[in-house]
Design an enzyme around this catalytic site. Structure first.
Site, PDB file in Angstrom:
ATOM      1  N   LYS A  48       0.807  -1.234   0.000  1.00 26.86           N
ATOM      2  CA  LYS A  48       0.000   0.000   0.000  1.00 26.86           C
ATOM      3  C   LYS A  48       0.831   1.272   0.000  1.00 26.86           C
ATOM      4  O   LYS A  48       0.458   2.244  -0.626  1.00 26.86           O
ATOM      5  CB  LYS A  48      -0.986  -0.004   1.167  1.00 26.86           C
ATOM      6  CG  LYS A  48      -0.341   0.052   2.534  1.00 26.86           C
ATOM      7  CD  LYS A  48      -1.376  -0.147   3.636  1.00 26.86           C
ATOM      8  CE  LYS A  48      -0.706  -0.037   4.995  1.00 26.86           C
ATOM      9  NZ  LYS A  48      -1.528  -0.631   6.058  1.00 26.86           N
TER      10      LYS A  48
ATOM     11  N   ARG B 258      -8.607  -0.886  16.631  1.00 25.65           N
ATOM     12  CA  ARG B 258      -8.885  -0.515  15.251  1.00 25.65           C
ATOM     13  C   ARG B 258      -9.887  -1.568  14.785  1.00 25.65           C
ATOM     14  O   ARG B 258     -10.894  -1.758  15.439  1.00 25.65           O
ATOM     15  CB  ARG B 258      -7.596  -0.434  14.406  1.00 25.65           C
ATOM     16  CG  ARG B 258      -7.795   0.477  13.189  1.00 25.65           C
ATOM     17  CD  ARG B 258      -6.574   0.626  12.301  1.00 25.65           C
ATOM     18  NE  ARG B 258      -6.296  -0.579  11.529  1.00 25.65           N
ATOM     19  CZ  ARG B 258      -5.314  -0.671  10.630  1.00 25.65           C
ATOM     20  NH1 ARG B 258      -4.516   0.353  10.399  1.00 25.65           N
ATOM     21  NH2 ARG B 258      -5.110  -1.797   9.959  1.00 25.65           N
TER      22      ARG B 258
HETATM   23  C1  PLP Z   1      -0.723  -1.440   6.697  1.00 24.77           C
HETATM   24  C2  PLP Z   1      -1.093  -2.758   7.257  1.00 24.77           C
HETATM   25  C3  PLP Z   1      -0.118  -3.722   7.484  1.00 24.77           C
HETATM   26  C4  PLP Z   1       1.359  -3.452   7.271  1.00 24.77           C
HETATM   27  O1  PLP Z   1       1.831  -2.749   8.385  1.00 24.77           O
HETATM   28  P1  PLP Z   1       3.391  -2.360   8.514  1.00 24.77           P
HETATM   29  O2  PLP Z   1       3.493  -1.798   9.886  1.00 24.77           O
HETATM   30  O3  PLP Z   1       3.670  -1.387   7.444  1.00 24.77           O
HETATM   31  O4  PLP Z   1       4.145  -3.620   8.378  1.00 24.77           O
HETATM   32  C5  PLP Z   1      -0.511  -4.960   7.953  1.00 24.77           C
HETATM   33  N1  PLP Z   1      -1.814  -5.227   8.187  1.00 24.77           N
HETATM   34  C6  PLP Z   1      -2.797  -4.327   8.000  1.00 24.77           C
HETATM   35  C7  PLP Z   1      -4.208  -4.710   8.284  1.00 24.77           C
HETATM   36  C8  PLP Z   1      -2.468  -3.062   7.532  1.00 24.77           C
HETATM   37  O5  PLP Z   1      -3.447  -2.162   7.347  1.00 24.77           O
END
Ligand code: PLP
Length: 379
Positions: free
Chosen positions: A36, A131
């Site tokens: 992302k 969350r």
């Molecule tokens: C963005 C995201 C991740 C990745 O997180 P990082 O801290 O960048 O490794 C993993 N799981 C979800 C649900 C996310 O939204």
């Protein structure tokens, strides 16, 4: 070359991903490479796949569609709960999505039925970070209901910590997640093949000697991109922390008093921190970069250069003793917040160097200075 620009060194990205994949493999954990922050850039995705990630994860269906259009056929997971209005696009392009609402799963099942497909679902469980997630006490009922949808395959459960409230993954909450997987399998047969324990903030827990229990997957973004552990933002041993840098161009360089003068009201973005220096003057340099492109608090300049602040379109830096001229370039390291904004700014050009053995390195990297003596020369 155009400025401002992000320079992504895909060989360093590949190295970081590959190091994490092989370390986690030793703990029975697969890696979903999270795309992302690079907006589903296919070259980034291919670097992760080359490093051995098991699949790709992105929070936006638009990014997943971009990777599909680029011909990437790897398993893809939408790691944010789908919008019901996008259910058709989700089942068309993502193999799996993370879910917490039966109404959404119902929309996915209907869309999958219409498209003559099946769609995989991972149920996200709330483990304290507040969350996304189903409360653990409601999980069994949700699974019972989810198993009734005709075109849905329940793949497992997952959780996400350290995002909203900073709750750290630890032996306690991770073994709670494992226990939930056991309970579901006892009640419904083998429904939790995948237990996705979290994101980059899970690495310390996962790579420590503690048992991973049922957790067999992590979703990694920041650790691969920045080589940092999000819990304390300290470098992860063996990873590059400079795989990505931002280059901006100087548009003004002048000696100015170190203190503003006149009647002081609010600045454009609230009150700016005033430089600690009393009186005297500094080399103040302005770069064509602003809050539309970066989070100024998330930029780190070369040693000897201090970021003073930014408005929408101007970044002010104090270059200490060295004088730079308009037209010269300056390189910065970014934190995750600055990186996200730079990636989404249409004003920032993105350049990707190819991993070794995959063609020419068409982007010229501007190296940061290693010592203050080099600083002068660097400008
Ligand atoms: C963005 C995201 C991740 C990745 O997180 P990082 O801290 O960048 O490794 C993993 N799981 C979800 C649900 C996310 O939204």
């Amino acid at each position: 070359m155009s400025a401002p620009r992000l320079e992504v060194d895909l060989e360093k990205i590949r190295h970081n991903a590959s190091a994490l994949v092989s370390q986690l493999r030793g703990h029975g954990i697969s890696v979903t490479g999270v795309t992302k922050a690079c907006l589903g850039e296919p070259r980034f995705a291919n670097a992760l796949l080359g490093a051995g990630v098991r699949g790709l994860g992105d929070s936006r269906i638009e990014n997943i569609e971009a990777m599909r259009r680029a011909g990437i056929t790897a398993p893809m997971t939408l790691i944010r709960s789908p919008m019901p209005s996008q259910a058709g696009r989700v089942v068309a392009h993502a193999d799996i999505s993370f879910n917490t609402e039966l109404d959404v799963i119902s929309a996915l099942s209907t869309a999958a039925q219409r498209a003559g497909r099946r769609h995989g679902v991972v149920l996200m469980v709330e483990m304290g970070d507040l969350r996304e997630g189903i409360m653990p006490g409601d999980l069994q009922e949700t699974v019972r209901a989810a198993l009734r949808f005709p075109n849905i395959d329940l793949k497992g459960i997952g959780t996400n910590l350290a995002c909203q409230s900073g709750v750290s993954p630890d032996a306690g909450n991770m073994s709670d997640l494992s226990r939930l997987a056991d309970l579901l399998d006892e009640a419904f047969g083998l429904v939790t093949r995948l237990v996705s324990g979290g994101n980059s903030s899970n690495l310390k827990w996962a790579l420590s000697s503690e048992k991973a229990g049922r957790v067999n997957n992590l979703r990694l973004g920041e650790s691969i991109l920045l080589g940092l552990d999000p819990l304390d933002r300290q470098p992860i041993e063996g990873l590059y922390t400079n795989a990505i840098s931002l280059v901006a161009e100087v548009i003004e360089a002048k000696t100015k008093p170190s203190r503003p003068w006149g009647t002081i009201g609010q600045a454009a973005f609230g009150t700016m921190p005033v430089s600690g220096k009393d009186g005297g003057s500094d080399f103040r340099t302005i770069l064509a970069l602003g809050r539309q492109d970066i989070d100024p608090l998330g930029l780190t300049a070369a040693p000897g250069i201090e970021v003073l602040g930014a408005s929408s379109d101007h970044l002010m830096v104090d270059t200490g003793r060295s004088y730079v001229t308009a037209g010269s370039e300056m390189t910065f390291q970014l934190n995750y917040s600055a990186l996200l904004r730079a990636m989404t700014s249409p004003f920032v050009t993105k350049t990707y160097s190819l991993p070794a053995g995959q063609g020419a390195f068409e982007t010229r990297m501007v190296p940061g200075p290693r010592s203050s003596e080099e600083l002068h020369q660097w400008h």
